[in-house]
Design an enzyme around this catalytic site. Structure first.
Site, PDB file in Angstrom:
ATOM      1  N   GLU A 166     -50.170  36.877 126.666  1.00  0.00           N
ATOM      2  CA  GLU A 166     -48.994  35.961 127.155  1.00  0.00           C
ATOM      3  C   GLU A 166     -49.013  35.900 128.665  1.00  0.00           C
ATOM      4  O   GLU A 166     -47.826  36.432 129.320  1.00  0.00           O
ATOM      5  CB  GLU A 166     -47.770  36.544 126.534  1.00  0.00           C
ATOM      6  CG  GLU A 166     -47.571  36.516 125.112  1.00  0.00           C
ATOM      7  CD  GLU A 166     -46.089  36.836 124.689  1.00  0.00           C
ATOM      8  OE1 GLU A 166     -45.270  37.420 125.283  1.00  0.00           O
ATOM      9  OE2 GLU A 166     -45.967  36.493 123.605  1.00  0.00           O
ATOM     10  N   GLU A 350     -48.769  37.085 117.004  1.00  0.00           N
ATOM     11  CA  GLU A 350     -47.488  37.477 116.802  1.00  0.00           C
ATOM     12  C   GLU A 350     -46.350  36.451 116.051  1.00  0.00           C
ATOM     13  O   GLU A 350     -46.557  35.376 116.417  1.00  0.00           O
ATOM     14  CB  GLU A 350     -46.665  37.893 118.029  1.00  0.00           C
ATOM     15  CG  GLU A 350     -47.360  39.068 118.630  1.00  0.00           C
ATOM     16  CD  GLU A 350     -46.870  39.529 120.076  1.00  0.00           C
ATOM     17  OE1 GLU A 350     -45.612  39.036 120.282  1.00  0.00           O
ATOM     18  OE2 GLU A 350     -47.408  40.058 121.113  1.00  0.00           O
TER      19      GLU A 350
HETATM   20  C1  PNW Z   1     -43.589  38.524 123.199  1.00  0.00           C
HETATM   21  N1  PNW Z   1     -40.016  34.358 125.742  1.00  0.00           N
HETATM   22  O1  PNW Z   1     -42.767  38.880 124.216  1.00  0.00           O
HETATM   23  C2  PNW Z   1     -44.341  40.057 123.308  1.00  0.00           C
HETATM   24  O2  PNW Z   1     -45.869  39.910 123.311  1.00  0.00           O
HETATM   25  C3  PNW Z   1     -43.872  41.264 122.784  1.00  0.00           C
HETATM   26  O3  PNW Z   1     -44.504  42.393 123.413  1.00  0.00           O
HETATM   27  C4  PNW Z   1     -42.631  41.349 122.532  1.00  0.00           C
HETATM   28  O4  PNW Z   1     -42.083  42.543 122.167  1.00  0.00           O
HETATM   29  C5  PNW Z   1     -42.437  40.259 121.592  1.00  0.00           C
HETATM   30  O5  PNW Z   1     -42.629  39.117 121.885  1.00  0.00           O
HETATM   31  C6  PNW Z   1     -40.545  40.112 121.295  1.00  0.00           C
HETATM   32  O6  PNW Z   1     -40.131  39.787 122.426  1.00  0.00           O
HETATM   33  C7  PNW Z   1     -42.277  37.575 124.372  1.00  0.00           C
HETATM   34  O7  PNW Z   1     -39.082  34.381 126.549  1.00  0.00           O
HETATM   35  C8  PNW Z   1     -41.050  37.704 125.446  1.00  0.00           C
HETATM   36  O8  PNW Z   1     -40.339  32.997 125.326  1.00  0.00           O
HETATM   37  C9  PNW Z   1     -40.550  36.415 125.815  1.00  0.00           C
HETATM   38  C10 PNW Z   1     -40.634  35.391 125.297  1.00  0.00           C
HETATM   39  C11 PNW Z   1     -41.819  35.143 124.364  1.00  0.00           C
HETATM   40  C12 PNW Z   1     -42.442  36.214 124.002  1.00  0.00           C
END
Ligand code: PNW
Length: 452
Positions: A166, A350
């Site tokens: 990401e 994920e």
């Molecule tokens: C992912 N957004 O994070 C990460 O890869 C994980 O480590 C995390 O725990 C999981 O999603 C849940 O949050 C994100 O704002 C954080 O779009 C933010 C976003 C997307 C993914």
């Protein structure tokens, strides 16, 4: 409804990340990471939560693999903590760090679980932040060196590699808005960090082709953007939001160029990048990993610097992280990737949700019907995309365990397995039992009514 079937060899698994589960960040000669520093800076995380203990996976890894086997997982996506391997970020290798992951991989293989290894899930060695971190152009070489250390140690046993997890979240959270480590807030730094991350991705893939013999790819989080109205303003805002989140990383990686909207968004903060950089970024990839949580319905507004924001859906269902449950967005997105970038193999690396879970009941049961419902609908959406011709090779549920949700600390539970942070006891939730059956039936049991 007829029974759904998934392609032969479709991999069913679960995902985690080093900083979120391991604990013991400084054990056995490791160096500090930016997340250790960030979490230990007052005010940066909810309740001052840190990754010092987390799920204590660094010491309980063997039991955790046993749990994965009991649940019937066929694959496990995890990340390596760079500063366990190179405590100073480059140079000297800390063999104890390499050994930890080597033992984990052996244990997974002995239990018939395929490892998917992510090199970078956000925990940059602090020593490298002191040299400018992702703002330093040398970061591409640092990352290729670290990647090469891991390829030499594990390629062959690990056959599926991921460079970055990401890049959008790393830079939007870490360099623009500052909610994630390293906590910078600069429109001027953000494009530079993004670009260097992508150069690092390219350099690590290039190094892999010299050393590794299997598959390597990039993981992006993408989110379909739908306009809130058909006004010219909302349509343009949707296009910007889509370019910023969805095309900013896939376009350079797969097409060798950036979408023109980035110039519009960043203005004088958007440099003209050298053609040679884009050549480095665009490498042949074996797969793309997609992380999907939600969609956004987009409206023009004054937000900085995108001038676009998400509108809450009055009839929508929302998770505990405030994300709308919208399974069809996953199908739309996978079809969009295929249409824009061609027939590239994809993994869902994920997908999952944080909901309020009741405490563990007598007899060790955790009823989590909302999570089960979320998973059933999203795995169904993956199936719809396969029907529509997308080449999807596997599904990794986020997350195996309840864990440290970055700056939100331990307040959000994404696990299919409940973790008691006082005792470290693991209790599979109803969703884990249900997912086990989905795996055992290779998706056929998805059509059965949920066991509420
Ligand atoms: C992912 N957004 O994070 C990460 O890869 C994980 O480590 C995390 O725990 C999981 O999603 C849940 O949050 C994100 O704002 C954080 O779009 C933010 C976003 C997307 C993914």
């Amino acid at each position: 409804m007829s029974q759904r079937t998934f392609p032969d060899g479709f991999l069913w698994g679960a995902a985690t990340a080093a900083h979120q589960i391991e604990g013991s960040p400084m054990a056995d000669g490791a160096g500090p990471s930016i997340w250790t520093r960030f979490a230990h800076t007052p005010g940066m995380t909810l309740n001052g939560d840190t990754g010092d203990v987390a799920c204590d996976h660094y010491r309980r890894w063997k039991d955790d693999v046993k749990l994965m086997r009991e649940l019937g997982l066929q694959a496990y996506r995890f990340s390596v903590s760079w500063s366990r391997i190179h405590p100073e970020g480059t140079g000297r290798v800390n063999q104890a760090g390499v050994d930890f992951y080597s033992r984990l991989v052996d244990e997974l293989l002995e239990n018939g679980i395929e490892p998917l290894l992510t090199l970078y899930h956000w925990d940059l060695p602090a020593a490298l932040e002191d040299r400018g971190g992702w703002l330093n152009r040398d970061s591409a070489d640092w990352f290729a060196e670290y990647g090469s250390t891991m390829y030499r140690a594990l390629d062959g046993r690990v056959k599926k590699w991921v460079t970055l997890n990401e890049p959008w979240v790393i830079t939007d959270g870490g360099y623009l808005h500052g909610a994630l480590a390293p906590g910078h807030r600069s429109k001027y730094e953000t494009p530079i960090a993004s670009h260097n991350l992508m150069r690092a991705h390219g350099a690590a893939v290039k190094a892999y082709r010299d050393i590794g013999k299997h598959e390597i790819g990039l993981v992006v989080n993408i989110e379909p953007k739908y306009p809130a109205s058909d006004s010219a303003e909302d349509t343009a805002a949707t296009k910007r939001a889509h370019a910023y989140m969805n095309e900013q990383y896939l376009d350079p990686a797969l097409l060798g160029r950036y979408p023109p909207e980035l110039k519009e968004i960043f203005g004088d903060a958007w440099p003209d990048w050298a053609a040679a950089d884009l050549e480095l970024i665009r490498q042949q990839l074996d797969f793309i990993g997609i992380n999907y949580y939600t969609r956004s319905v987009t409206q023009a507004n004054d937000s900085y610097p995108l001038k676009a924001g998400a509108v809450r859906q009055p009839l929508g269902t929302y998770t505990e992280t405030g994300w709308e449950v919208y399974p069809k967005g996953l199908t739309d997105l996978l079809v969009w990737v295929k249409e824009r970038y061609g027939d590239i193999p994809m993994y869902i690396t994920e997908n999952g949700a944080a909901f309020f879970d009741p405490p563990v009941a007598e007899g060790g049961r955790v009823r989590d019907p909302l999570r089960m419902d979320y998973l059933q609908k999203h795995i169904g959406a993956v199936h719809d995309a396969i029907q529509a011709g997308c080449d999807i090779r596997g599904y990794m549920l986020w997350s195996l365990l309840d864990n440290l949700e970055w700056s939100l600390g331990y307040s959000k539970r994404f696990g299919m397995v409940h973790v008691n942070y006082g005792t470290q006891e693991r209790t599979p939730k109803d969703s884990a039992r249900w997912y086990s059956k989905v795996i055992a039936s290779h998706g056929a049991s998805l059509d059965e009514p949920l066991p509420y």
